[in-house]
Every structure is written in C-alpha cells, then in structure tokens.
Scaffold this active site. Structure first.
Site, PDB file in Angstrom:
ATOM      1  N   ASN A   9       0.809  -1.220   0.000  1.00  0.00           N
ATOM      2  CA  ASN A   9       0.000   0.000   0.000  1.00  0.00           C
ATOM      3  C   ASN A   9       0.846   1.275   0.000  1.00  0.00           C
ATOM      4  O   ASN A   9       0.416   2.301  -0.518  1.00  0.00           O
ATOM      5  CB  ASN A   9      -0.925  -0.017   1.238  1.00  0.00           C
ATOM      6  CG  ASN A   9      -1.465   1.353   1.560  1.00  0.00           C
ATOM      7  OD1 ASN A   9      -2.241   1.929   0.793  1.00  0.00           O
ATOM      8  ND2 ASN A   9      -1.031   1.914   2.675  1.00  0.00           N
ATOM      9  N   SER A  50      -3.694   2.915  -8.602  1.00  0.00           N
ATOM     10  CA  SER A  50      -4.504   4.141  -8.603  1.00  0.00           C
ATOM     11  C   SER A  50      -5.212   4.240  -9.949  1.00  0.00           C
ATOM     12  O   SER A  50      -4.705   3.736 -10.970  1.00  0.00           O
ATOM     13  CB  SER A  50      -3.594   5.359  -8.441  1.00  0.00           C
ATOM     14  OG  SER A  50      -4.294   6.545  -8.790  1.00  0.00           O
ATOM     15  N   TYR A 104       3.559  10.345 -11.375  1.00  0.00           N
ATOM     16  CA  TYR A 104       2.708   9.601 -10.442  1.00  0.00           C
ATOM     17  C   TYR A 104       1.859   8.580 -11.209  1.00  0.00           C
ATOM     18  O   TYR A 104       1.820   7.394 -10.864  1.00  0.00           O
ATOM     19  CB  TYR A 104       1.812  10.557  -9.642  1.00  0.00           C
ATOM     20  CG  TYR A 104       0.828   9.811  -8.778  1.00  0.00           C
ATOM     21  CD1 TYR A 104       1.283   9.026  -7.730  1.00  0.00           C
ATOM     22  CD2 TYR A 104      -0.546   9.856  -9.038  1.00  0.00           C
ATOM     23  CE1 TYR A 104       0.384   8.299  -6.951  1.00  0.00           C
ATOM     24  CE2 TYR A 104      -1.438   9.142  -8.256  1.00  0.00           C
ATOM     25  CZ  TYR A 104      -0.969   8.360  -7.220  1.00  0.00           C
ATOM     26  OH  TYR A 104      -1.856   7.626  -6.459  1.00  0.00           O
ATOM     27  N   PRO A 106      -7.794   2.815  -6.549  1.00  0.00           N
ATOM     28  CA  PRO A 106      -8.760   3.793  -6.005  1.00  0.00           C
ATOM     29  C   PRO A 106      -8.668   5.129  -6.730  1.00  0.00           C
ATOM     30  O   PRO A 106      -7.600   5.527  -7.203  1.00  0.00           O
ATOM     31  CB  PRO A 106      -8.329   3.974  -4.541  1.00  0.00           C
ATOM     32  CG  PRO A 106      -7.255   2.968  -4.282  1.00  0.00           C
ATOM     33  CD  PRO A 106      -6.669   2.617  -5.623  1.00  0.00           C
ATOM     34  N   GLY A 107      -9.788   5.816  -6.759  1.00  0.00           N
ATOM     35  CA  GLY A 107      -9.809   7.204  -7.218  1.00  0.00           C
ATOM     36  C   GLY A 107      -9.675   8.132  -6.019  1.00  0.00           C
ATOM     37  O   GLY A 107      -9.053   7.773  -5.009  1.00  0.00           O
ATOM     38  N   GLU A 162      -3.572  10.958   4.057  1.00  0.00           N
ATOM     39  CA  GLU A 162      -2.709  12.131   3.941  1.00  0.00           C
ATOM     40  C   GLU A 162      -2.271  12.329   2.491  1.00  0.00           C
ATOM     41  O   GLU A 162      -1.329  13.058   2.217  1.00  0.00           O
ATOM     42  CB  GLU A 162      -1.511  11.949   4.863  1.00  0.00           C
ATOM     43  CG  GLU A 162      -1.938  11.960   6.316  1.00  0.00           C
ATOM     44  CD  GLU A 162      -0.897  11.403   7.259  1.00  0.00           C
ATOM     45  OE1 GLU A 162       0.114  10.857   6.781  1.00  0.00           O
ATOM     46  OE2 GLU A 162      -1.103  11.516   8.468  1.00  0.00           O
TER      47      GLU A 162
HETATM   48  C1  8X3 Z   1      -5.198   8.833  -6.222  1.00  0.00           C
HETATM   49  C2  8X3 Z   1      -6.343   8.942  -7.136  1.00  0.00           C
HETATM   50  O1  8X3 Z   1      -7.784  10.571  -8.410  1.00  0.00           O
HETATM   51  O2  8X3 Z   1      -6.549  11.444  -6.525  1.00  0.00           O
HETATM   52  O3  8X3 Z   1      -4.387   7.810  -6.575  1.00  0.00           O
HETATM   53  O4  8X3 Z   1      -5.358  10.793  -8.545  1.00  0.00           O
HETATM   54  S1  8X3 Z   1      -6.516  10.508  -7.690  1.00  0.00           S
END
Ligand code: 8X3
Length: 254
Positions: free
Chosen positions: A86, A139, A152, A182-183, A189
């Site tokens: 994670n 992600s 990222y 996940p979104g 944090e």
């Molecule tokens: C995070 C998802 O939508 O904030 O990994 O980029 S988002």
C-alpha cells in the site's frame, strides 16, 4: 479467511491502517510497516485485543534495513501469506516540464522500486508454501491521465503491469495477485503529502464533493481475499460517484 499473517505497508494511516483494522477483525496476525513508530505502536495497542501485531518502523526505501527485519521476524510472523503493498505517494501537480526531479525520483523509488523490492523478498516464501495473496494498491491514475499526474500516473501504470505480469509468472501456483485502483480518497494524507503540507490546497481537492473513504478500499480487500481459492480478482477500479474519467483534452490556439 484462509490466511494467517499479513504484511501491510504504509500501515500508520489512511488505506493501510483501514486494511490492517479489517484484517485484525478477522484474526489475521499483522506485520505493520511504516516510518512513524509511535503511530504503529498506537495501532498495535488498538488492535491488541483482536490479533498479534509486529511492528517494522522503517522507511520503505531503506532496503537493507527492510531485508534485515524480514530475515529476523519473530517465529509467529514468518509465514506471511498476505502482502498488501500500500505504501506510495504522489508529489506535486506541476506539469512535467516544471516538475521537481527529486519528486519524480521519490515517487519512482517508493511506488515502483520498493513495491518490487518487497514483493521480490516475499515471493520465494509464498511460492515455497504455494499459498498467499499479493494485493497492490495502484490508482486510477495508472489508467487515466490528468494534468500534473505525469510520473505519479506512470508509477501506478507500473503497478498494474507488474501485477498482471506476476499473474503470468505465478500461473500454476495457488498464489493470487490483485491490483486495486482507487480514485479520489479523503481521510488519508494523500493530498497533504502531494501538496507538501499545504492544508488549504489539500482541502480544496475534496471541497464540494464526496470522495472515497479508506474503509471503502478495506472492504474491497475483504471481498477480494474472501473469494473462493479458485478465483483471482485481477484488478478493481473504484471511484467516488463524484469522479469520472475525463477523456482527451485539447489546446485552443496552441
Ligand atoms: C489517487 C487517485 O484521483 O486522486 O491515486 O489521482 S486521484
């Protein structure tokens, strides 16, 4: 659940903590890995009536310490059969041409190198026992582009490709691999780290909408782990209702 010992990275907060809390409810022994020892101690104390916990307080990018910790696990924690990769982060939202090189390095090191390192460390034991489940937290940025996600997003695309390639290599074993994407998710944090401690900017990301909660992801982990042994969930993509893929963008008069 047919598992006994889980190693959860980034366990001190957000998704990692929520997953650890849910696994504890099911009596899974936990190895809690994160940098902040005091937070891990607090979590261990919180979970102590439900399960045994072992703490590894170290930077996930410190591979020498990590390797040593894994070699010297207490006996009760040696047969890890769930690895939850994670730990990960986003740094900055600048366009690539203005981004900070150190931010890119940190994201690649943490999200790719360390995830691969830990997986590489644990794979021999998983294969030897022919038992286990690797859950990677990717992600939606690994699938959908958005401005400023650059490296990222690329690191999370790595997580997806690594996960599905692990499935190929592990074919013929009983080991399962899942990538959860996940979104937008608050209660972690994530944005505070991304905006380097700027609470105002971090808060604006979620203003006026309802993002995911860490518990939403932890519940999907339960569902994934509790599938019958012959079922592998390859990839789970989860967005809040208030978020959707945006599609191609254009420059006017560019
Ligand atoms: C995070 C998802 O939508 O904030 O990994 O980029 S988002």
């Amino acid at each position: 659940m047919n598992y006994q010992v889980a190693l959860v990275t980034g366990a001190s907060s957000g998704i990692g903590k929520a997953i650890a809390e849910n696994l504890a409810k099911q009596g899974i022994k936990l190895i809690l890995l994160a940098r902040r020892a005091e937070r891990l101690e607090a979590l261990k104390n919180q979970l102590t009536s439900q399960t045994q916990c072992h703490i590894i307080a170290c930077d996930i990018n410190d591979h020498a310490t990590l390797e040593n910790e894994l070699k010297n696990l207490p006996k009760a924690f040696q047969k890890i059969d769930i690895l939850v990769n994670n730990a990960g982060l986003a740094l900055g939202v600048s366009p690539a041409q203005e981004a900070d090189w150190m931010d890119w390095q940190t994201m690649i090191n943490t999200n790719c190198m360390s995830l691969a390192f830990l997986t590489h460390q644990l794979l021999p034991g998983l294969v030897k026992r022919n038992h286990g489940h690797i859950i990677n937290i990717g992600s939606i940025a690994g699938t959908y582009h958005y401005k400023g996600a650059n490296v990222y997003g690329a690191t999370k695309a790595f997580v997806e490709q690594f996960s599905i390639n692990l499935r190929s290599d592990l074919l013929g074993t009983a080991i399962r691999v899942t990538n959860i994407e996940p979104g937008m998710l608050n209660e972690s944090e994530f944005s505070l780290v991304r905006f380097k401690g700027d609470e105002m900017k971090a808060g604006q990301v979620y203003a006026g909408l309802e993002p995911l909660k860490s518990s939403d992801i932890a519940e999907s982990v339960d569902w994934i782990l509790n599938q019958p042994a012959h079922v592998n969930i390859n990839r789970v993509e989860i967005m809040p209702v208030h978020q959707a893929p945006g599609g191609p963008i254009t420059a006017k008069n560019g």
